[in-house]
Design a protein around this motif. Structure first.
Motif, PDB file in Angstrom:
ATOM      1  N   GLU A  35       0.858  -1.184   0.000  1.00  0.00           N
ATOM      2  CA  GLU A  35       0.000   0.000   0.000  1.00  0.00           C
ATOM      3  C   GLU A  35       0.893   1.232   0.000  1.00  0.00           C
ATOM      4  O   GLU A  35       1.723   1.397   0.889  1.00  0.00           O
ATOM      5  CB  GLU A  35      -0.894   0.007   1.228  1.00  0.00           C
ATOM      6  CG  GLU A  35      -1.900  -1.114   1.243  1.00  0.00           C
ATOM      7  CD  GLU A  35      -2.821  -1.063   2.445  1.00  0.00           C
ATOM      8  OE1 GLU A  35      -2.413  -0.556   3.504  1.00  0.00           O
ATOM      9  OE2 GLU A  35      -3.961  -1.544   2.315  1.00  0.00           O
ATOM     10  N   VAL A  36       0.721   2.074  -1.010  1.00  0.00           N
ATOM     11  CA  VAL A  36       1.532   3.275  -1.164  1.00  0.00           C
ATOM     12  C   VAL A  36       0.622   4.491  -1.061  1.00  0.00           C
ATOM     13  O   VAL A  36      -0.404   4.562  -1.742  1.00  0.00           O
ATOM     14  CB  VAL A  36       2.271   3.285  -2.523  1.00  0.00           C
ATOM     15  CG1 VAL A  36       3.084   4.551  -2.695  1.00  0.00           C
ATOM     16  CG2 VAL A  36       3.156   2.054  -2.666  1.00  0.00           C
ATOM     17  N   PHE A  37       1.006   5.426  -0.219  1.00  0.00           N
ATOM     18  CA  PHE A  37       0.306   6.703  -0.112  1.00  0.00           C
ATOM     19  C   PHE A  37       1.086   7.690  -0.974  1.00  0.00           C
ATOM     20  O   PHE A  37       2.196   8.094  -0.602  1.00  0.00           O
ATOM     21  CB  PHE A  37       0.242   7.163   1.345  1.00  0.00           C
ATOM     22  CG  PHE A  37      -0.608   6.267   2.202  1.00  0.00           C
ATOM     23  CD1 PHE A  37      -1.947   6.534   2.400  1.00  0.00           C
ATOM     24  CD2 PHE A  37      -0.065   5.134   2.798  1.00  0.00           C
ATOM     25  CE1 PHE A  37      -2.743   5.701   3.184  1.00  0.00           C
ATOM     26  CE2 PHE A  37      -0.850   4.289   3.584  1.00  0.00           C
ATOM     27  CZ  PHE A  37      -2.188   4.575   3.773  1.00  0.00           C
ATOM     28  N   PRO A  38       0.548   8.078  -2.142  1.00  0.00           N
ATOM     29  CA  PRO A  38       1.302   8.894  -3.096  1.00  0.00           C
ATOM     30  C   PRO A  38       1.814  10.233  -2.555  1.00  0.00           C
ATOM     31  O   PRO A  38       2.834  10.729  -3.002  1.00  0.00           O
ATOM     32  CB  PRO A  38       0.316   9.122  -4.243  1.00  0.00           C
ATOM     33  CG  PRO A  38      -0.630   7.981  -4.140  1.00  0.00           C
ATOM     34  CD  PRO A  38      -0.743   7.691  -2.680  1.00  0.00           C
TER      35      PRO A  38
ATOM     36  N   ASP B  72       0.081   4.139 -14.418  1.00  0.00           N
ATOM     37  CA  ASP B  72       0.380   5.556 -14.621  1.00  0.00           C
ATOM     38  C   ASP B  72       1.143   6.140 -13.441  1.00  0.00           C
ATOM     39  O   ASP B  72       2.105   6.888 -13.622  1.00  0.00           O
ATOM     40  CB  ASP B  72      -0.907   6.359 -14.855  1.00  0.00           C
ATOM     41  CG  ASP B  72      -1.553   6.045 -16.190  1.00  0.00           C
ATOM     42  OD1 ASP B  72      -0.830   5.646 -17.127  1.00  0.00           O
ATOM     43  OD2 ASP B  72      -2.787   6.195 -16.297  1.00  0.00           O
ATOM     44  N   LEU B  73       0.727   5.794 -12.241  1.00  0.00           N
ATOM     45  CA  LEU B  73       1.399   6.297 -11.047  1.00  0.00           C
ATOM     46  C   LEU B  73       2.824   5.770 -10.971  1.00  0.00           C
ATOM     47  O   LEU B  73       3.763   6.518 -10.675  1.00  0.00           O
ATOM     48  CB  LEU B  73       0.603   5.900  -9.804  1.00  0.00           C
ATOM     49  CG  LEU B  73       0.837   6.685  -8.534  1.00  0.00           C
ATOM     50  CD1 LEU B  73       0.593   8.175  -8.737  1.00  0.00           C
ATOM     51  CD2 LEU B  73      -0.052   6.157  -7.420  1.00  0.00           C
TER      52      LEU B  73
ATOM     53  N   ASN C 131       4.762   4.872 -13.416  1.00  0.00           N
ATOM     54  CA  ASN C 131       5.576   5.454 -14.477  1.00  0.00           C
ATOM     55  C   ASN C 131       5.796   6.958 -14.351  1.00  0.00           C
ATOM     56  O   ASN C 131       6.743   7.480 -14.931  1.00  0.00           O
ATOM     57  CB  ASN C 131       4.952   5.156 -15.844  1.00  0.00           C
ATOM     58  CG  ASN C 131       5.132   3.721 -16.246  1.00  0.00           C
ATOM     59  OD1 ASN C 131       6.202   3.147 -16.091  1.00  0.00           O
ATOM     60  ND2 ASN C 131       4.082   3.113 -16.754  1.00  0.00           N
ATOM     61  N   ASN C 132       4.938   7.649 -13.595  1.00  0.00           N
ATOM     62  CA  ASN C 132       5.003   9.107 -13.605  1.00  0.00           C
ATOM     63  C   ASN C 132       5.279   9.766 -12.260  1.00  0.00           C
ATOM     64  O   ASN C 132       5.486  10.978 -12.218  1.00  0.00           O
ATOM     65  CB  ASN C 132       3.693   9.670 -14.178  1.00  0.00           C
ATOM     66  CG  ASN C 132       3.496   9.253 -15.612  1.00  0.00           C
ATOM     67  OD1 ASN C 132       4.365   9.440 -16.445  1.00  0.00           O
ATOM     68  ND2 ASN C 132       2.355   8.651 -15.910  1.00  0.00           N
ATOM     69  N   ASP C 133       5.266   9.021 -11.177  1.00  0.00           N
ATOM     70  CA  ASP C 133       5.472   9.610  -9.857  1.00  0.00           C
ATOM     71  C   ASP C 133       6.754   9.038  -9.249  1.00  0.00           C
ATOM     72  O   ASP C 133       6.801   7.873  -8.841  1.00  0.00           O
ATOM     73  CB  ASP C 133       4.275   9.318  -8.955  1.00  0.00           C
ATOM     74  CG  ASP C 133       4.321  10.072  -7.640  1.00  0.00           C
ATOM     75  OD1 ASP C 133       5.421  10.233  -7.076  1.00  0.00           O
ATOM     76  OD2 ASP C 133       3.252  10.490  -7.163  1.00  0.00           O
ATOM     77  N   ALA C 134       7.785   9.859  -9.184  1.00  0.00           N
ATOM     78  CA  ALA C 134       9.092   9.406  -8.698  1.00  0.00           C
ATOM     79  C   ALA C 134       9.033   8.922  -7.254  1.00  0.00           C
ATOM     80  O   ALA C 134       9.729   7.966  -6.890  1.00  0.00           O
ATOM     81  CB  ALA C 134      10.122  10.523  -8.834  1.00  0.00           C
ATOM     82  N   SER C 135       8.217   9.554  -6.421  1.00  0.00           N
ATOM     83  CA  SER C 135       8.156   9.138  -5.019  1.00  0.00           C
ATOM     84  C   SER C 135       7.533   7.751  -4.887  1.00  0.00           C
ATOM     85  O   SER C 135       7.974   6.928  -4.077  1.00  0.00           O
ATOM     86  CB  SER C 135       7.397  10.161  -4.177  1.00  0.00           C
ATOM     87  OG  SER C 135       6.050  10.274  -4.589  1.00  0.00           O
ATOM     88  N   VAL C 136       6.532   7.453  -5.692  1.00  0.00           N
ATOM     89  CA  VAL C 136       5.905   6.126  -5.688  1.00  0.00           C
ATOM     90  C   VAL C 136       6.892   5.097  -6.225  1.00  0.00           C
ATOM     91  O   VAL C 136       7.093   4.034  -5.632  1.00  0.00           O
ATOM     92  CB  VAL C 136       4.596   6.125  -6.513  1.00  0.00           C
ATOM     93  CG1 VAL C 136       4.074   4.712  -6.713  1.00  0.00           C
ATOM     94  CG2 VAL C 136       3.554   7.003  -5.836  1.00  0.00           C
ATOM     95  N   PHE C 137       7.547   5.402  -7.328  1.00  0.00           N
ATOM     96  CA  PHE C 137       8.548   4.517  -7.921  1.00  0.00           C
ATOM     97  C   PHE C 137       9.642   4.186  -6.912  1.00  0.00           C
ATOM     98  O   PHE C 137       9.975   3.015  -6.695  1.00  0.00           O
ATOM     99  CB  PHE C 137       9.146   5.185  -9.166  1.00  0.00           C
ATOM    100  CG  PHE C 137      10.218   4.387  -9.835  1.00  0.00           C
ATOM    101  CD1 PHE C 137       9.895   3.432 -10.781  1.00  0.00           C
ATOM    102  CD2 PHE C 137      11.555   4.585  -9.525  1.00  0.00           C
ATOM    103  CE1 PHE C 137      10.891   2.687 -11.408  1.00  0.00           C
ATOM    104  CE2 PHE C 137      12.547   3.845 -10.133  1.00  0.00           C
ATOM    105  CZ  PHE C 137      12.210   2.894 -11.087  1.00  0.00           C
ATOM    106  N   THR C 138      10.164   5.208  -6.255  1.00  0.00           N
ATOM    107  CA  THR C 138      11.239   5.018  -5.279  1.00  0.00           C
ATOM    108  C   THR C 138      10.783   4.182  -4.094  1.00  0.00           C
ATOM    109  O   THR C 138      11.504   3.298  -3.627  1.00  0.00           O
ATOM    110  CB  THR C 138      11.761   6.383  -4.789  1.00  0.00           C
ATOM    111  OG1 THR C 138      12.202   7.131  -5.925  1.00  0.00           O
ATOM    112  CG2 THR C 138      12.902   6.232  -3.821  1.00  0.00           C
TER     113      THR C 138
END
Length: 112
Positions: A29-32, A82-83, A85-92
């Protein structure tokens, strides 16, 4: 690099259970952002020994982009494409959690 993953669903979870077994799977579970009240869910599987070998190879040494891509490609089975691919904090956050799964086993030694 763009990642193609299916949307998170109970069907994806069941299919992954059938393919990998439930013990290898986690729902992350990721809180963007700090104001998010509802998390975004990603289905991930624990890294395989072959992925661990790949990540420790000379090819991946000191190449964060390649090693992160290998972790995402091999371990993220479903979620918000989409999240990711486009949100660095989520990716990290996802990459860090996958990395921590390689160290999540416990063990103990006992006298014979």
């Amino acid at each position: 690099m763009k990642f193609n993953i299916p949307a998170f669903s109970s069907e994806q979870v069941e299919a992954a259970k059938a393919q990998y077994g439930a013990k290898c799977l986690k729902i992350l579970e990721v809180f963007p952002d700090e104001d998010s009240e509802k998390p975004v869910e990603f289905l991930i599987k624990k890294p395989s020994p072959s992925l661990v070998y790949l990540l420790s190879s000379k090819e991946m040494e000191n190449n964060i982009e390649k090693s992160s891509a290998a972790m995402i490609s091999n371990c993220v089975l479903a979620g918000d494409e989409d999240l990711l691919n486009n949100d660095a904090s989520v990716f990290t956050e996802i990459v860090e959690k996958i990395g921590s799964l390689t160290k999540s086993a416990r063990s103990s030694l006992k006298k014979v």
